[in-house]
Enzyme design. Structure first.
Site, mmCIF file in Angstrom:
data_model
loop_
_atom_site.group_PDB
_atom_site.id
_atom_site.type_symbol
_atom_site.label_atom_id
_atom_site.label_comp_id
_atom_site.label_asym_id
_atom_site.label_seq_id
_atom_site.Cartn_x
_atom_site.Cartn_y
_atom_site.Cartn_z
ATOM 1 N N ALA A 187 41.596 41.102 29.524
ATOM 2 C CA ALA A 187 40.113 40.537 29.063
ATOM 3 C C ALA A 187 39.515 40.756 30.577
ATOM 4 O O ALA A 187 39.720 40.469 31.818
ATOM 5 C CB ALA A 187 40.281 39.283 28.923
ATOM 6 N N SER A 188 38.373 41.362 30.249
ATOM 7 C CA SER A 188 37.220 41.735 31.374
ATOM 8 C C SER A 188 35.922 41.887 30.734
ATOM 9 O O SER A 188 35.634 41.876 29.831
ATOM 10 C CB SER A 188 37.909 42.949 31.981
ATOM 11 O OG SER A 188 36.982 43.393 33.347
ATOM 12 N N TYR A 222 34.054 44.391 31.521
ATOM 13 C CA TYR A 222 33.920 45.698 31.193
ATOM 14 C C TYR A 222 34.889 46.527 31.956
ATOM 15 O O TYR A 222 35.523 46.221 32.733
ATOM 16 C CB TYR A 222 32.362 46.500 31.690
ATOM 17 C CG TYR A 222 32.118 46.571 33.094
ATOM 18 C CD1 TYR A 222 32.139 47.826 33.646
ATOM 19 C CD2 TYR A 222 31.776 45.446 33.877
ATOM 20 C CE1 TYR A 222 32.169 47.848 34.970
ATOM 21 C CE2 TYR A 222 31.561 45.608 35.319
ATOM 22 C CZ TYR A 222 31.720 46.738 35.721
ATOM 23 O OH TYR A 222 31.569 46.983 36.877
ATOM 24 N N LEU A 223 35.080 47.763 31.238
ATOM 25 C CA LEU A 223 35.911 48.896 32.144
ATOM 26 C C LEU A 223 35.127 49.950 32.670
ATOM 27 O O LEU A 223 34.257 50.498 31.751
ATOM 28 C CB LEU A 223 36.844 49.385 30.904
ATOM 29 C CG LEU A 223 37.680 50.533 31.529
ATOM 30 C CD1 LEU A 223 38.876 50.317 32.564
ATOM 31 C CD2 LEU A 223 38.643 51.246 30.294
ATOM 32 N N GLY A 224 35.162 50.318 33.643
ATOM 33 C CA GLY A 224 34.445 51.249 34.459
ATOM 34 C C GLY A 224 34.647 52.667 33.723
ATOM 35 O O GLY A 224 35.706 52.958 32.985
ATOM 36 N N THR A 225 33.841 53.667 34.377
ATOM 37 C CA THR A 225 34.223 55.196 33.836
ATOM 38 C C THR A 225 34.600 56.259 34.910
ATOM 39 O O THR A 225 34.521 57.258 34.655
ATOM 40 C CB THR A 225 32.881 55.562 33.196
ATOM 41 O OG1 THR A 225 31.730 55.361 34.153
ATOM 42 C CG2 THR A 225 32.576 54.621 32.003
ATOM 43 N N GLY A 226 35.002 55.582 36.206
ATOM 44 C CA GLY A 226 35.441 56.655 37.120
ATOM 45 C C GLY A 226 36.696 56.798 36.930
ATOM 46 O O GLY A 226 37.461 56.698 36.117
ATOM 47 N N HIS A 266 32.889 36.982 29.840
ATOM 48 C CA HIS A 266 32.931 37.059 31.373
ATOM 49 C C HIS A 266 34.530 36.796 31.778
ATOM 50 O O HIS A 266 34.825 36.679 33.046
ATOM 51 C CB HIS A 266 32.112 36.048 31.893
ATOM 52 C CG HIS A 266 31.640 36.337 33.375
ATOM 53 N ND1 HIS A 266 32.117 35.589 34.695
ATOM 54 C CD2 HIS A 266 31.228 37.378 34.062
ATOM 55 C CE1 HIS A 266 31.839 36.058 35.638
ATOM 56 N NE2 HIS A 266 31.057 37.246 35.394
ATOM 57 N N LYS A 270 38.128 37.275 33.003
ATOM 58 C CA LYS A 270 39.188 38.039 33.563
ATOM 59 C C LYS A 270 40.460 37.557 33.725
ATOM 60 O O LYS A 270 40.739 36.640 34.474
ATOM 61 C CB LYS A 270 38.315 38.331 34.881
ATOM 62 C CG LYS A 270 37.271 38.977 35.193
ATOM 63 C CD LYS A 270 35.910 38.121 34.878
ATOM 64 C CE LYS A 270 34.706 38.744 34.794
ATOM 65 N NZ LYS A 270 34.174 39.143 36.307
ATOM 66 N N ASP A 279 53.665 41.423 29.564
ATOM 67 C CA ASP A 279 54.830 40.704 29.344
ATOM 68 C C ASP A 279 54.638 39.171 29.633
ATOM 69 O O ASP A 279 53.811 38.464 29.147
ATOM 70 C CB ASP A 279 56.210 41.336 29.977
ATOM 71 C CG ASP A 279 56.461 42.612 29.293
ATOM 72 O OD1 ASP A 279 55.854 43.118 28.309
ATOM 73 O OD2 ASP A 279 57.128 43.387 30.024
#
Length: 557
Positions: free
Chosen positions: A121-122, A124-128, A217, A219, A224
């Site tokens: 859970a975050s 967003y996930l970046g794109t780099g 929001h 994180k 497992d």
């Protein structure tokens, strides 16, 4: 009737601002007059009116949690278990991380070795490239699972914020779609959309600013039975030079189960990403911004509280014969007896309490616990509190200024603020934080509390600062016995708008206390004490328009 009810609400909000800016109170007063006159809705379709309910926090209904604190030791915090599940573990299962690089490498290792579940859970996930490497690790692990079993066991669940994860042509969604296409039975991507961003408000607010209305929001990174709690997002800055906090809870199946269920619950009331980059709700679920808002929030509250309450019940039963034998107060088993009896684990020396804050759904557990900790902190106790964005709620500020403990508050200097150097209006955000900081510092000085309450600014060349949480040192102790770590940053957004989760870690173990102490010291070593001369520096000049606007927008960040 609706107009009268609306007018009454606005007047209550205006009355709740005894120390607030007169301009805002006047604005609310004018809005209440307009509502009471019952003008036609078409004459009131201004963006200011649409934003008005968001310009001030809701009337607070939370009071400090009544508690009876034990006189000595970490067990004085057991009152928290009246609200949330209590997980007792060995301190040897807790590892405090210190750097973004360490965090990133741990994520990759944990993904590669996962057998049963990956839950992330975050925001967003970046794109780099670094983020793509994480996705590649997921793909490789899923592929191994697929090859090893006709019915693969590994399940991947990812929860992100809809608005932040959908921004731009290349975004979090496009990064994850290949996984959905390749492993449709094993991968779930949920995109939470706040119920507060709807209707004309959703149409009017530009994409870059719509996240100010509310976010997912939380994180949590879970593999497992290993759980990482942090304030860091899945983005290259958080893997390189954006300082945050991170803690690994190893071999903790009960905690992992709890956070899996929590992410599943939020995922169930979120939009589901499809293989063609469309989104849809689960069958029968109320839509967050097209459906009935009250009903949606009720369902979300029920789903999340079911997770909290069922876990709390399970933990009470599970540990009834080890370290909390019964609610009647019967004594706990001796350690050698409990170890010998049916192979039970030794008594824990560390306790984990998950604290959830989801004000849109009427869940305010983290707020209640935090306020109680600040209220009950004794004279000569020390609280080290850190936030990347210094914008404390009025309740937190009042408690800090009005209670007895010593405070050392660490915040970002303008140069390490994540918005420093941003284009457009966002570039003024660091100045807004300086203005808020200066106002708070002036209050401290007016109350002659400079010795008891000190501000310190984090400054580190080439880095930004995003750490949040607190460390509590009891009176006479040189080591902390409690820390809060996770996504909340003690600000208006965090308390009133966003979905947040952190854990309270309470420990009696000196080695773990030393780890937490070293973490605190390492962060504070990169700081300088704030004084009146700090605000005389040219870099701290705040433009007049920023001073005027900040009281109106501070509830958005």
């Amino acid at each position: 009737m609706a107009a009268a009810g609306g007018a009454a609400l606005w007047r209550r909000l205006a009355a709740w601002l005894p120390r607030g800016p007169p301009g805002l109170a006047a604005l609310l007063g004018r809005l209440s007059d307009r509502l009471s006159r019952g003008r036609d809705r078409r004459s009131r379709r201004s963006s200011w009116l649409l934003l008005a309910p968001l310009l001030t926090p809701p009337v607070p209904v939370i009071t400090a949690m009544p508690c009876s604190l034990c006189p000595e030791g970490a067990h004085r915090f057991q009152w928290i278990r009246n609200l949330v599940p209590e997980f007792g573990i060995s301190s040897s299962h807790v590892k405090v991380l210190s750097s973004p690089a360490e965090f990133y490498e741990l994520l990759k290792v944990q993904i590669k070795t996962a057998k049963q579940r990956v839950v992330m859970a975050s925001l967003y996930l970046g794109t780099g490239l670094l983020e793509q490497e994480l996705v590649n690790c997921l793909e490789e692990t899923l592929e191994k699972s697929l090859q090893a079993n006709e019915s693969p066991n590994l399940r991947v669940s990812i929860l992100l914020d809809y608005t932040r994860g959908s921004r731009g042509r290349k975004n979090s969604r496009t990064m994850l779609i290949p996984l959905l296409q390749r492993f449709p039975e094993q991968v779930r991507v949920s995109l939470f959309h706040t119920p507060n961003l709807r209707g004309l408000l959703k149409l009017l607010i530009p994409e870059r600013f719509n996240e100010t209305i509310g976010l997912q929001h939380i994180k949590v990174y879970l593999f497992d039975d290993n759980v990482i709690l942090s304030g860091a997002n899945l983005s290259d800055l958080y893997f390189t030079n954006r300082q945050d906090r991170y803690v690994l809870l190893q071999d903790s199946p009960e905690i992992a189960d709890f956070f899996t269920e929590l992410v599943d619950a939020i995922g169930d009331v979120s939009l589901q990403l499809q293989q063609d980059d469309t989104v849809q709700m689960m069958e029968g679920m109320v839509h967050p911004y097209q459906g009935d808002k009250v009903r949606y929030c009720e369902i979300a509250n029920q789903r999340v509280m079911e997770v909290i309450d069922s876990a709390r019940t399970r933990q009470e039963l599970l540990h009834a014969k080890t370290f909390h034998s019964s609610q009647q107060g019967s004594s706990m088993l001796p350690q050698h007896d409990s170890e010998a009896s049916e192979g039970l684990k030794p008594e824990p020396d560390t306790w984990i309490y998950p604290l959830i804050q989801m004000k849109p759904f009427g869940i305010q557990i983290d707020e209640m616990v935090t306020e109680t900790l600040l209220t009950e902190a004794e004279r000569d106790a020390k609280i080290y509190l850190t936030t990347g964005y210094f914008n404390l709620t009025q309740a937190y500020m009042d408690l800090i200024l009005g209670t007895r403990a010593e405070y050392r508050i660490l915040l970002a200097s303008p140069e390490v603020n994540g918005f420093f150097g941003a284009k457009g209006v966002a570039g003024a955000i660091p100045s807004a934080y300086v203005y808020i900081e200066h106002q708070f510092y002036n209050e401290v000085c007016c109350l002659h509390q400079q010795e008891r309450v000190q501000l310190q600014e984090y400054s580190r060349a080439g880095w930004t600062f995003h750490a949040k949480g607190l460390w509590l040192y009891l009176a006479g102790s040189s080591l902390p016995c409690l820390t809060l770590i996770g996504s909340p940053n003690f600000g208006y957004r965090s308390v009133h708008r966003d979905l947040e989760a952190q854990v309270a870690i309470v420990t009696e173990n000196k080695a773990l206390q030393q780890q937490l102490h070293q973490e605190q010291e390492q962060l504070y070593l990169c700081s300088g004490v704030v004084s009146s001369s700090t605000f005389e520096q040219p870099s701290r000049h705040v433009k007049l328009w920023v001073k005027l606007v900040t009281p109106l927008i501070k509830n958005f960040f």
